[in-house]
Design an enzyme around this catalytic site. Structure first.
Site, PDB file in Angstrom:
ATOM      1  N   ARG A  43     -10.810  56.997  -3.504  1.00  0.00           N
ATOM      2  CA  ARG A  43     -10.309  56.714  -2.162  1.00  0.00           C
ATOM      3  C   ARG A  43     -10.675  57.889  -1.249  1.00  0.00           C
ATOM      4  O   ARG A  43     -10.786  59.028  -1.700  1.00  0.00           O
ATOM      5  CB  ARG A  43      -8.789  56.529  -2.162  1.00  0.00           C
ATOM      6  CG  ARG A  43      -8.253  56.042  -0.821  1.00  0.00           C
ATOM      7  CD  ARG A  43      -6.737  56.084  -0.729  1.00  0.00           C
ATOM      8  NE  ARG A  43      -6.304  55.631   0.593  1.00  0.00           N
ATOM      9  CZ  ARG A  43      -5.083  55.781   1.071  1.00  0.00           C
ATOM     10  NH1 ARG A  43      -4.149  56.386   0.352  1.00  0.00           N
ATOM     11  NH2 ARG A  43      -4.777  55.341   2.278  1.00  0.00           N
ATOM     12  N   HIS A  44     -10.837  57.616   0.031  1.00  0.00           N
ATOM     13  CA  HIS A  44     -11.171  58.660   1.005  1.00  0.00           C
ATOM     14  C   HIS A  44     -10.046  59.697   1.133  1.00  0.00           C
ATOM     15  O   HIS A  44      -8.925  59.486   0.646  1.00  0.00           O
ATOM     16  CB  HIS A  44     -11.445  58.026   2.375  1.00  0.00           C
ATOM     17  CG  HIS A  44     -10.298  57.177   2.858  1.00  0.00           C
ATOM     18  ND1 HIS A  44      -9.132  57.708   3.383  1.00  0.00           N
ATOM     19  CD2 HIS A  44     -10.137  55.832   2.879  1.00  0.00           C
ATOM     20  CE1 HIS A  44      -8.306  56.730   3.700  1.00  0.00           C
ATOM     21  NE2 HIS A  44      -8.880  55.575   3.410  1.00  0.00           N
ATOM     22  N   HIS A  58     -11.729  52.753  -0.412  1.00  0.00           N
ATOM     23  CA  HIS A  58     -10.364  52.721   0.097  1.00  0.00           C
ATOM     24  C   HIS A  58      -9.380  52.608  -1.066  1.00  0.00           C
ATOM     25  O   HIS A  58      -9.791  52.502  -2.228  1.00  0.00           O
ATOM     26  CB  HIS A  58     -10.219  51.544   1.063  1.00  0.00           C
ATOM     27  CG  HIS A  58     -11.252  51.545   2.144  1.00  0.00           C
ATOM     28  ND1 HIS A  58     -11.045  52.110   3.384  1.00  0.00           N
ATOM     29  CD2 HIS A  58     -12.533  51.072   2.160  1.00  0.00           C
ATOM     30  CE1 HIS A  58     -12.134  51.970   4.121  1.00  0.00           C
ATOM     31  NE2 HIS A  58     -13.066  51.358   3.397  1.00  0.00           N
TER      32      HIS A  58
END
Length: 626
Positions: A368-369, A553
């Site tokens: 995930r970012h 995400h």
């Protein structure tokens, strides 16, 4: 009153019988505690010492349920100790390391004799007396060695007990059930079906072979001292998740929960839908109080971590029973402490599997970012840092120093926000950690969202690969569009704009799923199909050895890895519950097996990144002004 609570009260509505108070109870009564509360404290701590019960009472002084007449639930288990127990613990550890956690890891090794039943607090001592007498009566009849045979299926692995020995254990269960029901006025149901000791349950089918190999290293004929153990649990939280606090948390608002490191928290997954991102609402096992807590201060604990061992008695054929301390599961009848011994057979098979691991061809790391700026400052973050003439300025040190240039309006950053300054630091730190672990990233893919491209760029910098590996921007990696607050597909920066902003973009890459194919508010089925197609196309396009890094995400971790390891998509409601718990830079790692085209999920190559919140501060408030 809720229906569930009404049912709990109904289960304990029997009239109390009089009984002479125990020494422990008399001591608490002498301190001024009401009888029903003192009995509750003794039952909750296993009726061991005055100190433990008094500590429980002190911790629960603000517990709103302290006066509720809800007792503990009790279960009777046959538990192994000695060499056989040590082998089982080795299996528990290795099966979790190699195949991940399954349902069997929630509870210690055991054979269920009587499943959970309720008993009023003031009658619990009668259960102890009953168990002690039953073990004494059956010690002469108890087998020297229990005959166990290994059974395996796609969702279960364990030892079945032979009929002749199982019949003796069932006699013990029936005798305890009859005596406890008569003396303590509680309904106890003995287990009369196939008796077994579970090794693994509800695991991924493709892990069956590995689990079987590990289980075959366990010699069921190893020396074993079997004990009958009585455990209890809080019946109100049976279907809750149990979390363990990693750090102390001091509440900043009246509705937040005080936590000490090591505290256990009960969390109802069905009550979390309206809770702010990054927070959960739970009840403290230590204090009984309820409130909000930061989820990244916790980790998942085992179901049995909050259970209380009340009494255990050892079956010693040819002699009277032996009482064992709750803290000494490996004590022999003569009092000698039995130290764990490493199994050579387990060591051999681990060496074999490690050599097999060396032949793994590829890995997929889904990440995930980092922390996005609107996660900290809200959806209106851009309004906080624009001057009257529309120029960007840094209103807080956690805003990024600058924003990349884009040809259209800056307002598009509201739907496509950048990383915060902390997110920038997090991402580079993860890259450096991957470098320390010598992770060889051969390919890197990113969602078109700016925060993902930035994360990918910074991870490459930390890996010192930003001049060697270029980012492939793949629209098919974007999150489930139903979750977009604006109900439209964000206006992402173009590849040219990203390149001009000094992000290392592979402009020659042609995406598998074009940006134009993304539709607002897509169905869950369409998102699952898109994700499955994207990961399969990426795997096909990256035949070389090394790690394929995918920056996406929170939804990416499940939607890309599950199809890769052959698991079906989760139900949409379960999927949403999983995603909301995934922190910034959360990651999953899959490795390709020797056979090719088969993958397994293993531990990521680096540790997780955990940190606390840091609220905005105005020096005037409280320092200068009253």
């Amino acid at each position: 009153m809720a229906v569930a609570e009404t049912q709990l009260y109904a289960k304990v509505a029997n009239k109390h019988r009089s009984k002479s108070p125990s020494v422990l109870l008399e001591s608490l009564l002498a301190k001024g505690f009401p009888a029903h509360i003192a009995q509750k404290a003794l039952a909750a701590t296993g009726q061991k010492t005055i100190e433990e019960a008094a500590k429980w009472l002190h911790s629960h002084c603000n517990d709103p349920s302290l006066d509720d007449p809800i007792p503990q639930e009790y279960a009777l288990y046959l538990c192994p100790t000695g060499c056989f127990y040590n082998r089982l613990q080795e299996f528990w550890k290795e099966s979790k390391r190699q195949c991940g956690k399954n349902r069997a890891h929630e509870i210690f090794p055991h054979v269920t004799l009587c499943d959970f039943f309720t008993c009023e607090d003031q009658k619990v001592e009668l259960l102890y007396d009953t168990l002690k007498q039953i073990v004494n009566n059956f010690s002469q009849k108890f087998p020297q060695t229990i005959s166990l045979s290994l059974h395996s299926s796609t969702s279960y692995l364990g030892f079945f007990i032979s009929d002749s020995h199982a019949n003796i254990l069932k006699e013990i269960a029936v005798a305890f059930s009859s005596e406890a029901s008569a003396l303590a006025d509680c309904h106890v149901k003995p287990c009369l079906k196939q008796l077994h000791l579970t090794l693994a349950h509800k695991f991924c089918p493709h892990h069956q072979k590995t689990l079987e190999q590990l289980a075959k290293c366990i010699n069921p004929g190893e020396t074993c001292q079997w004990v009958a153990a009585l455990y209890s649990r809080d019946m109100r939280f049976v279907h809750y998740q149990t979390l363990r606090a990693l750090f102390q948390y001091k509440p900043q608002n009246i509705d937040e929960l005080m936590m000490n490191a090591g505290d256990f928290i009960y969390v109802d997954p069905t009550q979390q839908s309206d809770v702010s991102e990054g927070w959960v609402i739970g009840t403290s096992h230590r204090t009984g109080c309820r409130g909000f807590l930061p989820e990244n201060y916790t980790e998942r604990a085992n179901e049995s971590d909050t259970w209380v061992k009340h009494r255990e008695y050892a079956f010693v054929p040819g002699s009277k029973f032996v009482t064992q301390s709750a803290n000494e599961p490996n004590v022999k009848p003569n009092g000698e402490v039995h130290n764990p011994v490493t199994s050579r057979s387990v060591t051999n098979i681990l060496s074999l599997q490690l050599s097999q691991n060396a032949t793994l061809r590829r890995g997929v790391l889904v990440m995930r970012h980092g922390e996005r700026v609107d996660q900290v400052f809200g959806k209106s973050w851009l309004q906080q840092c624009l001057t009257a003439d529309g120029k960007y300025y840094r209103a807080d040190l956690n805003f990024p120093p600058t924003l990349p240039k884009r040809k259209d309006s800056m307002k598009h950053f509201e739907q496509d926000p950048p990383l915060s300054c902390c997110g920038i630091f997090q991402s580079r730190l993860i890259g450096e950690a991957l470098l320390d672990q010598e992770v060889a990233v051969s390919y890197i893919y990113s969602s078109p969202a700016l925060r993902c491209v930035q994360t990918a760029h910074l991870v490459l910098q930390g890996l010192k690969l930003d001049q060697k590996v270029k980012i492939r921007v793949e629209p098919g990696l974007f999150e489930w569009t139903k979750w977009e607050a604006s109900k439209v597909i964000p206006n992402f920066m173009t590849l040219t704009e990203l390149t001009e902003a000094s992000y290392k973009i592979d402009t020659s890459y042609r995406s598998n799923i074009p940006l134009s194919s993304l539709v607002p508010s897509e169905s869950y089925e369409d998102y699952v199909s898109r994700s499955s197609a994207a990961i399969k196309q990426i795997i096909t396009a990256c035949p070389n050895k090394g790690v394929i890094l995918i920056v996406g995400h929170g939804s990416s971790l499940a939607s890309f890895t599950r199809p890769l390891i052959g698991l079906p998509a989760k139900d949409s409601s379960d999927f949403a519950q999983v995603v909301r718990k995934i922190p910034s830079l959360g990651m999953c790692f899959c490795e390709e097996l020797k056979e090719g085209n088969k993958w397994q999920m293993v531990n990521p190559p680096v540790k997780t990144l955990t940190h606390g919140a840091n609220a905005a501060f105005n020096w005037r408030n409280g320092i200068v002004e009253d």
